[in-house]
Design a protein around this motif. Structure first.
Motif, short mmCIF file in Angstrom:
data_model
loop_
_atom_site.label_atom_id
_atom_site.label_comp_id
_atom_site.label_asym_id
_atom_site.label_seq_id
_atom_site.Cartn_x
_atom_site.Cartn_y
_atom_site.Cartn_z
N LYS A 30 0.83 -1.21 0.00
CA LYS A 30 0.00 0.00 0.00
C LYS A 30 0.86 1.26 0.00
CE LYS A 30 -3.94 -2.11 2.28
NZ LYS A 30 -4.81 -2.13 3.46
N ASN A 31 2.14 1.11 0.32
CA ASN A 31 3.04 2.26 0.43
C ASN A 31 3.99 2.41 -0.75
OD1 ASN A 31 1.85 2.10 2.89
ND2 ASN A 31 3.70 2.00 4.08
N PHE A 32 4.03 1.42 -1.64
CA PHE A 32 4.97 1.43 -2.75
C PHE A 32 4.24 1.43 -4.08
CE2 PHE A 32 8.11 0.26 0.30
CZ PHE A 32 9.31 0.62 -0.26
N GLN A 33 4.88 2.08 -5.05
CA GLN A 33 4.44 1.98 -6.44
C GLN A 33 5.65 1.50 -7.22
OE1 GLN A 33 3.02 5.82 -7.58
NE2 GLN A 33 1.12 5.61 -6.44
N LEU A 34 5.47 0.41 -7.95
CA LEU A 34 6.55 -0.17 -8.73
C LEU A 34 6.31 0.14 -10.19
CD1 LEU A 34 9.07 -1.98 -8.59
CD2 LEU A 34 7.56 -3.95 -8.88
N TYR A 35 7.28 0.80 -10.82
CA TYR A 35 7.17 1.17 -12.23
C TYR A 35 8.31 0.54 -13.00
CZ TYR A 35 4.19 4.93 -10.41
OH TYR A 35 3.23 5.64 -9.78
N SER A 36 8.04 0.16 -14.22
CA SER A 36 9.12 -0.36 -15.07
C SER A 36 8.70 -0.22 -16.53
CB SER A 36 9.44 -1.81 -14.75
OG SER A 36 8.31 -2.62 -14.98
N GLY A 37 9.68 -0.37 -17.40
CA GLY A 37 9.39 -0.33 -18.82
C GLY A 37 9.12 1.06 -19.38
N PHE A 38 9.71 2.07 -18.76
CA PHE A 38 9.51 3.43 -19.25
C PHE A 38 10.28 3.68 -20.54
CE2 PHE A 38 8.77 4.29 -14.69
CZ PHE A 38 7.57 4.97 -14.79
N SER A 39 9.71 4.50 -21.40
CA SER A 39 10.49 5.01 -22.52
C SER A 39 11.49 6.01 -21.94
CB SER A 39 9.58 5.72 -23.53
OG SER A 39 9.06 6.91 -22.96
N LEU A 40 12.53 6.36 -22.68
CA LEU A 40 13.51 7.31 -22.16
C LEU A 40 12.87 8.66 -21.84
CD1 LEU A 40 16.63 6.57 -24.37
CD2 LEU A 40 16.25 5.97 -21.98
N GLU A 41 11.95 9.08 -22.66
CA GLU A 41 11.29 10.36 -22.42
C GLU A 41 10.46 10.31 -21.14
OE1 GLU A 41 7.86 13.05 -24.54
OE2 GLU A 41 9.37 12.13 -25.83
N ASP A 42 9.71 9.22 -20.95
CA ASP A 42 8.91 9.08 -19.73
C ASP A 42 9.80 8.95 -18.50
OD1 ASP A 42 6.54 9.26 -21.14
OD2 ASP A 42 6.20 7.09 -21.19
N LEU A 43 10.93 8.25 -18.65
CA LEU A 43 11.85 8.10 -17.53
C LEU A 43 12.41 9.45 -17.10
CD1 LEU A 43 13.25 6.19 -15.58
CD2 LEU A 43 15.04 5.87 -17.29
N ARG A 44 12.76 10.29 -18.06
CA ARG A 44 13.26 11.63 -17.72
C ARG A 44 12.19 12.43 -16.98
NH1 ARG A 44 14.96 11.45 -23.15
NH2 ARG A 44 17.11 10.72 -23.25
N THR A 45 10.95 12.33 -17.46
CA THR A 45 9.85 13.03 -16.80
C THR A 45 9.68 12.53 -15.37
OG1 THR A 45 8.74 13.34 -18.92
CG2 THR A 45 7.37 13.54 -16.94
N PHE A 46 9.77 11.22 -15.20
CA PHE A 46 9.62 10.63 -13.88
C PHE A 46 10.74 11.09 -12.95
CE2 PHE A 46 10.28 6.98 -10.95
CZ PHE A 46 9.06 7.06 -10.29
N VAL A 47 11.99 11.04 -13.40
CA VAL A 47 13.12 11.47 -12.57
C VAL A 47 12.97 12.94 -12.20
CG1 VAL A 47 15.62 11.85 -12.52
CG2 VAL A 47 14.71 9.71 -13.42
N ALA A 48 12.52 13.75 -13.15
CA ALA A 48 12.36 15.18 -12.89
C ALA A 48 11.25 15.46 -11.87
CB ALA A 48 12.07 15.92 -14.18
N SER A 49 10.33 14.51 -11.70
CA SER A 49 9.19 14.76 -10.82
C SER A 49 9.40 14.25 -9.39
CB SER A 49 7.93 14.11 -11.41
OG SER A 49 8.02 12.70 -11.34
N MET A 81 20.08 16.47 -14.20
CA MET A 81 18.75 17.03 -14.00
C MET A 81 18.64 17.74 -12.65
SD MET A 81 16.57 13.90 -15.63
CE MET A 81 14.98 14.70 -15.53
N GLU A 82 19.77 17.78 -11.92
CA GLU A 82 19.84 18.42 -10.60
C GLU A 82 18.77 17.88 -9.66
OE1 GLU A 82 20.12 22.66 -11.12
OE2 GLU A 82 22.14 22.48 -11.93
N THR A 83 18.64 16.55 -9.67
CA THR A 83 17.76 15.85 -8.74
C THR A 83 18.64 15.23 -7.67
OG1 THR A 83 16.16 15.34 -10.49
CG2 THR A 83 16.09 13.95 -8.52
N PRO A 84 18.35 15.46 -6.39
CA PRO A 84 19.16 14.86 -5.33
C PRO A 84 19.22 13.33 -5.49
CG PRO A 84 17.71 16.51 -4.42
CD PRO A 84 17.30 16.32 -5.85
N LEU A 85 20.36 12.75 -5.10
CA LEU A 85 20.63 11.35 -5.39
C LEU A 85 21.18 10.63 -4.17
CD1 LEU A 85 21.08 9.01 -7.50
CD2 LEU A 85 23.30 10.07 -7.95
N ILE A 86 20.61 9.46 -3.89
CA ILE A 86 21.15 8.54 -2.90
C ILE A 86 21.69 7.36 -3.68
CG2 ILE A 86 20.60 6.97 -0.99
CD1 ILE A 86 18.26 8.91 -0.30
#
Length: 134
Positions: free
Chosen positions: A21-40, A63-68
């Motif tokens: 209930k606390n996780f969302q698992l995503y996979s199979g993104f296109s490169l464009e969708d993946l960039r949008t996801f990382v930016a969000s 993309m200046e997104t903080p990273l662990i």
């Protein structure tokens, strides 16, 4: 694991921990969708035991997104911006790093620059030195 097996394994594992209930698992993104996801996202968690080209890490930094992430292989050389390094395979350190992010305790790293000309000149200097010490 191949893509289909990895998703099935991850879903079962998340359910076994009663976290579905606390996780969302995503996979199979296109490169464009993946960039949008990382930016969000607020922070990208990209732990790795070994890394080849570090594309996810470098793109996240660009993309200046903080990273662990882990401090293995060439990852420390390609990341910049707000980064928290953790030990490989340490779920406890991932949790601690997310807490630190929320409290703004990340370190800021400068952007790295790699020059082909400088690399080639260094290699040539090494060859000259080695040939003189025969």
């Amino acid at each position: 694991l191949i893509h289909a097996q990895r998703d099935k394994y991850m879903k079962r594992y998340i359910q076994s921990l009663k976290l579905h209930k606390n996780f969302q698992l995503y996979s199979g993104f296109s490169l464009e969708d993946l960039r949008t996801f990382v930016a969000s996202v607020d922070v990208m968690v990209a732990p790795s035991i070994s890394e080849g080209f570090c594309f996810v890490h470098a793109e996240t930094s660009c993309m200046e997104t903080p990273l662990i992430t882990t401090n293995v292989s060439s990852i420390p050389e390609v990341v910049w911006w707000l980064v928290k390094f953790i030990s490989p395979q340490s779920s406890e350190q991932i949790i601690d790093a997310v807490r630190e992010y929320r409290e703004k305790w990340f370190s800021s790293y400068p952007c790295q620059s790699f020059s082909w000309k400088k690399s080639i000149n260094s290699i040539l200097s090494l060859y000259v030195l080695l040939s003189q010490n025969k």
